[in-house]
Write an enzyme that holds these catalytic residues in place. Structure first.
Site, PDB file in Angstrom:
ATOM      1  N   GLY A   1      12.759  10.972   1.681  1.00 18.31           N
ATOM      2  CA  GLY A   1      11.955  10.887   2.897  1.00 18.31           C
ATOM      3  C   GLY A   1      10.560  11.465   2.821  1.00 18.31           C
ATOM      4  O   GLY A   1      10.016  11.914   3.826  1.00 18.31           O
TER       5      GLY A   1
ATOM      6  N   ASN B   1       7.896   9.727   2.391  1.00 20.74           N
ATOM      7  CA  ASN B   1       7.055   8.831   3.209  1.00 20.74           C
ATOM      8  C   ASN B   1       7.269   9.101   4.696  1.00 20.74           C
ATOM      9  O   ASN B   1       6.316   9.038   5.484  1.00 20.74           O
ATOM     10  CB  ASN B   1       7.330   7.367   2.870  1.00 20.74           C
ATOM     11  CG  ASN B   1       6.565   6.940   1.633  1.00 20.74           C
ATOM     12  OD1 ASN B   1       5.341   6.824   1.650  1.00 20.74           O
ATOM     13  ND2 ASN B   1       7.273   6.741   0.534  1.00 20.74           N
TER      14      ASN B   1
ATOM     15  N   ASN C   1       7.134  -2.453   5.414  1.00 20.04           N
ATOM     16  CA  ASN C   1       7.771  -1.785   4.278  1.00 20.04           C
ATOM     17  C   ASN C   1       6.694  -1.262   3.346  1.00 20.04           C
ATOM     18  O   ASN C   1       5.630  -1.868   3.223  1.00 20.04           O
ATOM     19  CB  ASN C   1       8.637  -2.820   3.525  1.00 20.04           C
ATOM     20  CG  ASN C   1       9.282  -2.248   2.271  1.00 20.04           C
ATOM     21  OD1 ASN C   1       9.854  -1.156   2.293  1.00 20.04           O
ATOM     22  ND2 ASN C   1       9.187  -2.980   1.162  1.00 20.04           N
TER      23      ASN C   1
ATOM     24  N   HIS D   1       6.144  -0.590  -0.616  1.00 19.40           N
ATOM     25  CA  HIS D   1       6.734  -0.888  -1.929  1.00 19.40           C
ATOM     26  C   HIS D   1       5.847  -0.254  -3.003  1.00 19.40           C
ATOM     27  O   HIS D   1       4.622  -0.425  -2.974  1.00 19.40           O
ATOM     28  CB  HIS D   1       6.813  -2.410  -2.137  1.00 19.40           C
ATOM     29  CG  HIS D   1       7.443  -2.757  -3.451  1.00 19.40           C
ATOM     30  ND1 HIS D   1       8.798  -2.649  -3.677  1.00 19.40           N
ATOM     31  CD2 HIS D   1       6.891  -3.144  -4.631  1.00 19.40           C
ATOM     32  CE1 HIS D   1       9.065  -2.975  -4.928  1.00 19.40           C
ATOM     33  NE2 HIS D   1       7.928  -3.277  -5.527  1.00 19.40           N
TER      34      HIS D   1
ATOM     35  N   ASP E   1      10.430  -8.349  -0.275  1.00 15.97           N
ATOM     36  CA  ASP E   1       9.083  -7.927  -0.721  1.00 15.97           C
ATOM     37  C   ASP E   1       8.067  -9.075  -0.667  1.00 15.97           C
ATOM     38  O   ASP E   1       7.033  -9.020  -1.350  1.00 15.97           O
ATOM     39  CB  ASP E   1       9.112  -7.328  -2.131  1.00 15.97           C
ATOM     40  CG  ASP E   1       9.926  -6.036  -2.204  1.00 15.97           C
ATOM     41  OD1 ASP E   1       9.991  -5.311  -1.201  1.00 15.97           O
ATOM     42  OD2 ASP E   1      10.496  -5.768  -3.276  1.00 15.97           O
TER      43      ASP E   1
END
Ligand code: GAR
Length: 208
Positions: free
Chosen positions: A12, A14, A108, A110, A151
């Protein structure tokens, strides 16, 4: 104020960057209202609790398949009245049910420059292992909308770092997190909450 629900599976960092950004006032127009983990005991849950953010756990291993898991997750997101769903180190694939419920409302992060080193099987350190194996000289991270294609959704922001000769997957991951992910993810979240991102013909346009 938009309700931001953050999906996590692990450490976590981010999520922490998002919490810190919200605290410092740099996320305009939104607040983190819930953190949902796909794993019991994920350290990300502690980070949320330490900051007074409600948490839920929907363990992936308790569901027989992706469809059943996605149904449970979609119901939870609707209950939480999510305006924005952020995948922050969320390692579980969800199917099109959730995309239909939250079209261009999920983002998201990536850890590579999409379309390189992305798609099924490319997550966490595996991404950096593949980048080093290929010998790329730059790598980075991408923040993008989540669609049915893993993605593959419209790209919102990307940032780069140099790859060093003596990098390991761990050192490259750290450089990308510190220099790109932890900056771009909160930035993209704020841009979304300020309605400064539009999608047209499969491309995202950002009013920077
Ligand atoms: C981050 O590098 C994130 O970009 C990546 O996993 C790490 C999670 O770290 N996500 C993926 O690979 C998703 N495909 P965190 O839990 O400390 O934020």
């Amino acid at each position: 104020m938009k309700n931001i629900v953050v999906l996590v599976s692990g450490g976590g960092t981010n999520l922490q960057a998002l919490i810190d950004a919200e605290k410092s006032g740099s996320i305009k127009g939104g607040r983190i209202t819930c953190v949902i983990s796909s794993k019991e005991g994920a350290y990300a849950l502690e980070r949320a609790k330490n900051n007074g953010i409600p948490t839920r756990v929907i363990p992936r291993k308790e569901y027989p398949d992706v469809a059943a898991y996605t149904k449970a997750m979609t119901e939870a997101l609707l209950e939480e009245k999510a305006d924005l769903v952020v995948y922050a180190g969320f390692m579980t694939i969800l199917d099109e049910q959730v995309v239909k419920a939250f079209p261009y409302k999920m983002i998201n992060v990536h850890p590579a420059l999409i379309p390189s080193f992305c798609g099924k099987g490319y997550y966490g350190l595996h991404v950096h292992e593949a980048a080093l194996e290929k010998g790329v000289k730059v790598s980075g991270a991408t923040v993008h909308f989540v669609t049915e294609v893993c993605d593959g959704g419209p790209i919102i922001l990307q940032g780069t770092v140099a790859v060093e000769n003596n990098d390991t997957p761990e050192t490259l991951q750290k450089r990308i997190m510190e220099n790109v992910e932890w900056k771009l993810l909160p930035k993209a979240v704020s841009l979304f909450c300020e309605d400064r991102i539009t999608v047209k013909d499969g491309r995202a346009y950002v009013d920077l």
